[in-house]
Structure formats: C-alpha cells, structure tokens
Design an enzyme around this catalytic site. Sequence first.
Site, PDB file in Angstrom:
ATOM      1  N   GLY A 305       0.807  -1.214   0.000  1.00  0.00           N
ATOM      2  CA  GLY A 305       0.000   0.000   0.000  1.00  0.00           C
ATOM      3  C   GLY A 305       0.843   1.269   0.000  1.00  0.00           C
ATOM      4  O   GLY A 305       1.960   1.307  -0.531  1.00  0.00           O
ATOM      5  N   SER A 306       0.332   2.305   0.646  1.00  0.00           N
ATOM      6  CA  SER A 306       0.932   3.640   0.550  1.00  0.00           C
ATOM      7  C   SER A 306       2.272   3.781   1.249  1.00  0.00           C
ATOM      8  O   SER A 306       2.916   4.826   1.122  1.00  0.00           O
ATOM      9  CB  SER A 306      -0.040   4.687   1.100  1.00  0.00           C
TER      10      SER A 306
END
Length: 582
Positions: A305-306
């Site tokens: 993810g981020s």
Amino acid sequence: MSFLSRIMVSKSQAHFSAGGYSRSGGPQQVSIQGSRKKRSGQAKSRVGLLIIGFLGVYAVIGGRLVEYALRDPDVVSSILPPDRLMASRPDILDRNGEVMATDIRTVSLFAEPNKVVDADEAVEKLSTVLPDLDMKGTYKKLANRTSHFAWLRRQLTPKQQSQILALGIPGIGFRPEKRRFYPGGSTAAHILGYVNIDNRGVAGMEKYIDDQGLADLASVGMTSDQPLEPVRLSIDVRVQNIVRDVVANAVTNYEAKGAGAVVLDVHTGEVLAMASAPDFDPNNPLEGAKEGWLNRMSNGTFEMGSTFKTFSLAMALDTGKVKLTDSFDATQPLRIGGFTIHDFHGQRRWLTLPEVFQYSSNVGTARIIDIVGIDAQKDYLTKLGLLTKMKTELPEVKMPSQPKVWKKINSVTISFGHGVSTTPLQTAVAGAALVNGGKLIEPTFLPRNREQADEVAEVVVKKTTSDDVRYLFKLNGIKGSGRNADVPGFNVGGKTGTADKVVNGRYATNLNFNAFLAAFPIDDPKYIVLTFCDEPHNGEKGQNIAAYTAAPMVKNIISRAAPILGVEPKFGDDGSAMLVSY
C-alpha cells in the site's frame, strides 16, 4: 550258626551259582574289567564331542560378535548409539545472554518385540500410563516376533518412565535422549523455529544452525553429548516479549486474519524483535500447523500500500528531477490506459511534494513517478532490495513478485503500493536505508556492530535524500496519517499504508492489508518499527484502515520498548514533547 556266618555262606553260594569261580584273574573277572574299559571309552568320547560342540557354538557366537562390531550400527538395529541420541545442540541466547533455547535430558520408550512374552498384556499395561497410546499400532509392533527393535514413545516425562518401570514388562526399555526446550514458549517462535523428534533443526534459526554444519557432523556421528558454544542472537528478549504481545493482541482486538511487527536497528541491520501471528509453541509445534507455521514477516508477501510512496518520492528526489518545493496537479482523478486513479483523501487542488506525502495522494504520486520513468523506478526498487529475495540467516524468506512486463499503468500503481508484493521485513530494511543516511544493510538475527555493518552496506540514495525522507516522515507524524503512532517525547515519524486485497483476481474494498512504517527518534533515527494488520474487521473508531490499526500498534511498541532500548524522551521546559524542525 551266627547271623554273620549265614551272610558269608550266602555270598559264597551266589558266586558259584553264577557259572564260574571267583578267584582273582578268572574268566568272570576279565569280562567285568573289559566292560568297564569300554564304558569309560564311550564316556570320554561323549565328553570330547560335547567339548567340540561347545567350542563350535562359541566360535559361531564370537564370529557374529566380530561381524556386528565391524558393521554399521544402523544396519544391525534401529537403536542409535547413545552418543548420537544424546548429541547436544548449542544453547540459543538473546543479545543479553538470556536463554531462548536449550537441551534437556529425557528418555524414550522402545521395545524388543522378540523378547516380549505377551503382546496383548504389554499393550494393556502401557495404556494405563499412556492413555493416548495407539493400541492397535503398538500391538502390531510388539507382535512382530522377527523384529528386534521398535520405538513406542519418544521423549517421556520422568513420571511416565517410573510408572512404566513399575509395570515390569519384559522386552521394554528406555534410551536416553535430549529434548529441545524453549523457555519463552511462543514468544520468538518464528525466529527460533523448532526441531524434529530427533533434535534436528526444521525451521528458523534452529535450521540455520544445522545448515552451518551441525547437521552434517551429526549425520556422520561426529557430534557428542558435550555442551557446545552457545549461539547469541541480536534479539532482545525483553523487546521481543512486547512485540509479540502487541501483535497477538492486534489479531484478537481487530479480529484480523494475521498481524506482524519488527524492530530493526537502522545502523547495524540487527533485528531486535520480530513477531508474526498466528504463531505456535516450538515446544509443541504440531499444534500450530494450520496457520501458525507461516512467518508472515519474512515468508509472506503482500502489497504494502501507501508505505511504497516513501520509496517513490525518495527516488524522485534522489534523481534530482523533483524538489521538495515542487507542486503537482491533484485536482482531478487521473485516467491511464482505461483505468482511473483516485485519491482516498482527495484535496482537489495542486499539492506540494510534502502535501502529496501528507495526504497520501495517489494522483500526486502517479504524476511524480511519471517524471522518474519506468526504468529508473525499477532500478531504484531493485537497489532498495524490494524486487529481489532478501538475504538473511532466517531460512524462511519468500521472493517478491512483480509484473512480467512493466507498462505505464503498472508503474503508476506500483508507485502507491499495488502491483508489487514484498515481505514486510524487507520493506522495513528498505525504510531503514532511507532514514540512516542512505545505506542499505541486509538484516541479521546475529549480533553486528556498526563497523561490521558498514562493510556490507550499500549506498542506495544520497544523504540529502535521506534527510528529506526524515522530514516527510516527521511531517506525516505530526499532521498526517501517522499521528496515531506518535509517542510524546520520542518524535515518531512514518507512513501508513492501506492496500485493498486481491480476491479472485479483483481488488476487494472490504478486505485490507494495513501497514505502518515508522522511525524514531526522527531527528536522529536509531530504530525502524514496521507493523501490519491483515484483514482487520474491528479497527479503532470502527475504521479498518492503517491509521486505526497498524499505527496504534507502533505507538504501543515504542511507548513500551523505547526505554528498554535506551532511547531517552525529549521534553521542553514546560514538560511538553519537543518537536524537531527541519
């Protein structure tokens, strides 16, 4: 006539009635002597034959004994020599000398079926001490009269041994062995691994120890029951207890499929603590076979993810093509090749690079990575160790996955953490390189000082880039999604990552993989802490994103472990936590 005279007359008459006279040397006397000599000769012959027979039997026995002595003991019977059964493994210690694994003496029950008088009775008696005994299988072993050895139960307790001895079963015996004991139980299960019934390493550092030559020595009988030099790990068992506690509680409290965390020294690459849940008790590893054996930290790969935006922005800054002061258009979703890129916290305006990081803008990150280019992106991720198999002592390490062909849409999605799956541990290692001045140091579970670390370190980004990343981490820790991880006085900085999981080839918005990559104290980072929570369903405030699952895990770990690690909090004159400016 007296009584004596009558007896003498009777004897004389008896001699004459026998058909001869009884003078010495007569025919009758010669016949008697010849008969005696014949019988004596026959007796001597029989004795000679017996002697020859016994000598022959003893010669055969002696020959067989010599043959057995010259043959491999494993061929003669299944009973290993005591020195091999009792062969020691080295103790495993934490960095402070606390015992994490050691050998204890035990015994195992065996039978010589050819000496068992009544197999039925033996099984019935043994079952009174060993209620879970496989009676059918045990009877089959004991009833095999041609067998000279069979294991019945390995590693008995002293109480069980004494109870079985009291049964007095013929053909039953005990062999001394050693059993591996882990005082901390599940505390460091995936680091230590476990051994099999023969005390051979199967996983974790136990297998690593065997792979360094112990297994080869044992296989040729060159080990002994003498104590070996202990193996000291980089693990601090005090911090390990905290990390494992936080991880186990996360699975329970967030109703998650799994969770994990690691504390890593950014200057040496030493793993101070690492845990993955569900786990298992290495004292009885079979109980955790369903889910607990998987070490999700090093042997599980996930789209992070981020947290990957940290690497995307770092490489952009390192190339010199982008500066902290640059702005990027995030006013509208971005369409690429039939796909639409959205922002979860859309600001609908132009964002500076720090704001792209603070608001975790997918659109802004996509525009930045477009400037970097696909080739440079692949090169940087490779240098950071995120596309190759991680090198460390732990045997359970999985290879990351990436697209076979990188197209523009792949490059964009990878920039914000979708499309490449890596292990959480190697993500932490890459994160350490971005805050320690730019040096990638392969992780180790053994002690290592800074001088030794510098010998294996590779410079992957400039020091100025590392300084910029620390600034972004701190900014996000104060104003962004990292606020829930901050611990007053310890200046925690980091980046959250919430990735939708792939189910049947499609992203499922209701199943998330949450991670938080943190460093502290951010003004002069000493440690990286990475946590993850897989498929949480009960995050804080009812939200199942990283800010309410993985970030609180980091806060819990740092608040409890920082004092143990010798990190002193910094407070202002008024008692408030000091903030670091850049």
